[in-house]
Design an enzyme around this catalytic site. Structure first.
Site, PDB file in Angstrom:
ATOM      1  CE1 TYR A  73      -4.257   1.676   0.703  1.00 50.78           C
ATOM      2  CE2 TYR A  73      -2.742   3.280   1.653  1.00 50.78           C
ATOM      3  CZ  TYR A  73      -3.997   2.959   1.159  1.00 50.78           C
ATOM      4  OH  TYR A  73      -4.977   3.902   1.135  1.00 50.78           O
ATOM      5  CG  PHE A 126      -8.473  15.929 -23.875  1.00 53.25           C
ATOM      6  CD1 PHE A 126      -8.771  15.504 -25.157  1.00 53.25           C
ATOM      7  CD2 PHE A 126      -8.924  15.165 -22.811  1.00 53.25           C
ATOM      8  CE1 PHE A 126      -9.500  14.349 -25.378  1.00 53.25           C
ATOM      9  CE2 PHE A 126      -9.645  14.004 -23.015  1.00 53.25           C
ATOM     10  CZ  PHE A 126      -9.935  13.598 -24.308  1.00 53.25           C
ATOM     11  CG  ASP A 127     -13.103  16.422 -24.943  1.00 53.96           C
ATOM     12  OD1 ASP A 127     -12.311  17.084 -25.627  1.00 53.96           O
ATOM     13  OD2 ASP A 127     -13.819  15.527 -25.414  1.00 53.96           O
ATOM     14  CG  ASP A 216      -2.833  17.392 -21.418  1.00 55.29           C
ATOM     15  OD1 ASP A 216      -2.388  16.231 -21.278  1.00 55.29           O
ATOM     16  OD2 ASP A 216      -4.005  17.633 -21.752  1.00 55.29           O
ATOM     17  CB  ALA A 218      -1.736  12.480 -23.390  1.00 53.08           C
ATOM     18  CE  LYS A 259      -4.910   9.601 -24.361  1.00 52.93           C
ATOM     19  NZ  LYS A 259      -5.722   9.696 -23.138  1.00 52.93           N
ATOM     20  CG  HIS A 451     -19.294  12.704 -26.913  1.00 51.35           C
ATOM     21  ND1 HIS A 451     -19.232  13.623 -25.888  1.00 51.35           N
ATOM     22  CD2 HIS A 451     -18.121  12.052 -26.904  1.00 51.35           C
ATOM     23  CE1 HIS A 451     -18.061  13.531 -25.303  1.00 51.35           C
ATOM     24  NE2 HIS A 451     -17.356  12.580 -25.882  1.00 51.35           N
TER      25      HIS A 451
HETATM   26  N1  F0G Z   1      -5.150  15.074 -22.177  1.00 47.75           N
HETATM   27  C1  F0G Z   1      -5.179  14.716 -23.475  1.00 47.75           C
HETATM   28  C2  F0G Z   1      -4.426  15.521 -24.477  1.00 47.75           C
HETATM   29  C3  F0G Z   1      -5.918  13.591 -23.870  1.00 47.75           C
HETATM   30  O1  F0G Z   1      -5.946  13.262 -25.158  1.00 47.75           O
HETATM   31  C4  F0G Z   1      -6.617  12.845 -22.892  1.00 47.75           C
HETATM   32  C5  F0G Z   1      -7.408  11.666 -23.262  1.00 47.75           C
HETATM   33  C6  F0G Z   1      -6.551  13.266 -21.557  1.00 47.75           C
HETATM   34  C7  F0G Z   1      -5.800  14.381 -21.229  1.00 47.75           C
HETATM   35  C8  F0G Z   1      -7.282  12.539 -20.456  1.00 47.75           C
HETATM   36  O2  F0G Z   1      -6.665  11.345 -20.176  1.00 47.75           O
HETATM   37  O3  F0G Z   1      -8.358   9.592 -20.726  1.00 47.75           O
HETATM   38  O4  F0G Z   1      -6.366   9.087 -19.309  1.00 47.75           O
HETATM   39  O5  F0G Z   1      -8.190  10.474 -18.418  1.00 47.75           O
HETATM   40  N2  F0G Z   1      -7.726  11.394 -24.450  1.00 47.75           N
HETATM   41  C9  F0G Z   1      -8.442  10.209 -24.938  1.00 47.75           C
HETATM   42  C10 F0G Z   1      -8.785  10.373 -26.395  1.00 47.75           C
HETATM   43  C11 F0G Z   1      -9.575   9.776 -24.095  1.00 47.75           C
HETATM   44  O6  F0G Z   1      -9.501   9.489 -26.920  1.00 47.75           O
HETATM   45  O7  F0G Z   1      -8.326  11.304 -27.036  1.00 47.75           O
HETATM   46  P1  F0G Z   1      -7.447  10.048 -19.622  1.00 47.75           P
END
Ligand code: F0G
Length: 460
Positions: A73, A126-127, A216, A218, A259, A451
């Site tokens: 842990y 990102f969303d 950010d 990824a 990613k 979506h």
């Molecule tokens: N930042 C970027 C640039 C991303 O593309 C994503 C996720 C996230 C943050 C969030 O990361 O999914 O691990 O919580 N992108 C995926 C996509 C979901 O399909 O583009 P996560």
């Protein structure tokens, strides 16, 4: 040997069967899924290009590393192995794992935002990043160069910040900017890279004002590959050297490790030298994600990630990865299909607004194309357009997205060039029959992030 598209630097040791269905079957399957491919079962999909997130194949070294996982842990050996790799790559002092990218966001962003510091600026959020900025009570403002919205013209770094616009925003919101986020690569603009020069300039302008710079990251390794390829000063540097320089321009690194971490689940928080911020994040991570030495990840997954992060820095791997996207993009362009050009790192983004100009944005042209592709070929893509954008929270009107994309997202080390031929042929066939495509109307719509679960029907 000088080949146009790099052959894979790996061979296949284990296979996973995928099932072909008939067109008739797919018509029924899609109808039952409410004309929303998110509701399809994966076993009904032949080639799944919904996302590159957590969908890649791990290497034998990663599978072996799983066996070394220490599930303690607190203070697990796996944590320290992963910490060592993250510190080596970033040059930062502090690290915490998170369960995925949005887990990292929910720990860090509320520690930067407050009533006074209520503006966050990114090339394009990102969303989920945007959602966490907004949930924390701040406004998320995008500041990408105009060229990003012009899909037909080449620009080597369409992910770049618009520097003049950034300066104006910093002046307009002087004293209120909580942070500036470099999204590398810029997913929403088409997996487009940000140049080192642009990162340097952003960093200089923003740090002058004492505002923290976040990455950010990824897809930071894919971004480094483009820098190596397109910025002369970096052509002889290693991907690691380029990545380290990029991290030197920021203060905080948030990563969805699903990613460029080459794992199916995981996230990273790294902080350069701000001990007070690290302590605040340590306090917050416990109730949100888990104790700071596991943060939502199991020990074995931290070990697999430690290996994956190193593998993703291999320039042969990256060249093949990015060439796969270019191969698919080039096949589509040769057939006249408009796509975001140049092709980005992780996906081909088809410009459906140009293909279906007669379907209004609130009848979701890119979703209609995505659905037709599934019926034609069993390929699942994803809409990145007005269906995803949702509604204005004040007026409840549908928001028109600046771009109506269908994203063909390539999982890492998963599909062959032959699979991509199948995808290209499906897209080209739908493109040729585009006059037959119809708009869609919503039959069920959840209030946020519609979506994922909304249901639709074709307008006859
Ligand atoms: N930042 C970027 C640039 C991303 O593309 C994503 C996720 C996230 C943050 C969030 O990361 O999914 O691990 O919580 N992108 C995926 C996509 C979901 O399909 O583009 P996560």
């Amino acid at each position: 040997m000088n080949t146009k598209y790099e052959a894979p630097p790996y061979r296949i040791k284990m296979v996973e069967s995928i099932r072909k269905t008939t067109k008739e079957e797919r018509k029924t399957l899609l109808e039952n899924a409410g004309y929303n491919p998110f509701s399809l079962k994966s076993e009904d999909v032949y080639i799944d290009l919904l996302t590159d997130s957590g969908t890649g194949a791990m290497s034998q070294e990663q599978w072996a590393a799983l066996m070394r996982g220490d599930e303690a842990y607190a203070g697990s050996r796996s944590f320290y192995r992963l910490e060592g790799v993250v510190k080596h790559i970033t040059g930062y002092d502090y690290f915490m794992p998170a369960h995925q990218g949005r887990g990292a966001e929910q720990v860090v962003i509320p520690n930067l935002v407050n009533e006074d510091k209520n503006i966050v600026i990114s090339n394009i959020h990102f969303d989920t990043t945007r959602a966490h900025v907004e949930i924390a009570g701040a406004r998320a403002i995008d500041c990408v160069i105009e060229e990003a919205y012009d899909t037909q013209n080449y620009h080597p770094f369409k992910g770049n910040f618009d520097i003049d616009k950034l300066k104006t925003l910093l002046e307009t919101h002087d004293g209120h900017v909580a942070g500036v986020i470099l999204t590398i690569t810029n997913n929403s603009a088409g997996g487009q890279p940000v140049s080192m020069k642009n990162m340097q300039e952003v960093s200089r302008i923003v740090k002058d004002k004492g505002i923290p710079v976040l990455i950010d990251g990824a897809r930071y390794a894919e971004n480094a590959f483009f820098v190596k390829e397109r910025e002369d000063a970096y052509k002889d540097k290693t991907i690691l050297e380029i990545a380290r320089e990029a991290f030197s321009y920021a203060d905080i690194f948030l990563m969805s490790a699903k990613k460029d971490g080459l794992v199916n689940m995981g996230g990273i928080i790294a902080i350069k030298d701000d001990e007070a911020l690290f302590q605040k994040c340590q306090t917050r991570i416990v109730p949100m994600e888990g104790f700071p030495t596991y943060g939502g990840m199991s020990g074995r997954d931290m070990d697999a990630l430690a290996v994956g992060l190193e593998e993703a820095l291999d320039s042969h791997y990256l060249r093949h990865r990015i060439d796969q996207a270019r191969y698919l993009g080039d096949r589509l362009r040769d057939a006249g299909v408009p796509v975001q050009y140049p092709i980005g790192g992780h996906a081909v983004f088809v410009d459906v607004a140009k293909i279906l100009p007669d379907i209004p944005f609130d009848q979701f042209p890119a979703q209609s194309f995505t659905n037709a592709l599934y019926i034609e070929s069993g390929v699942r893509a994803v809409e990145i357009g007005s269906f995803l954008m949702g509604r204005d929270p004040d007026t409840l009107e549908n928001i028109q997205s600046s771009l109506e994309f269908m994203r063909l997202t390539l999982p890492r080390r998963t599909y062959t060039y032959k699979h991509l031929d199948h995808v290209a042929e499906g897209v080209i066939q739908v493109f040729r029959n585009r006059k037959q495509l119809k708009g869609l109307r919503l039959t069920y719509e959840p209030p946020v992030l519609r979506h994922f679960t909304a249901k639709l029907e074709p307008i006859e």
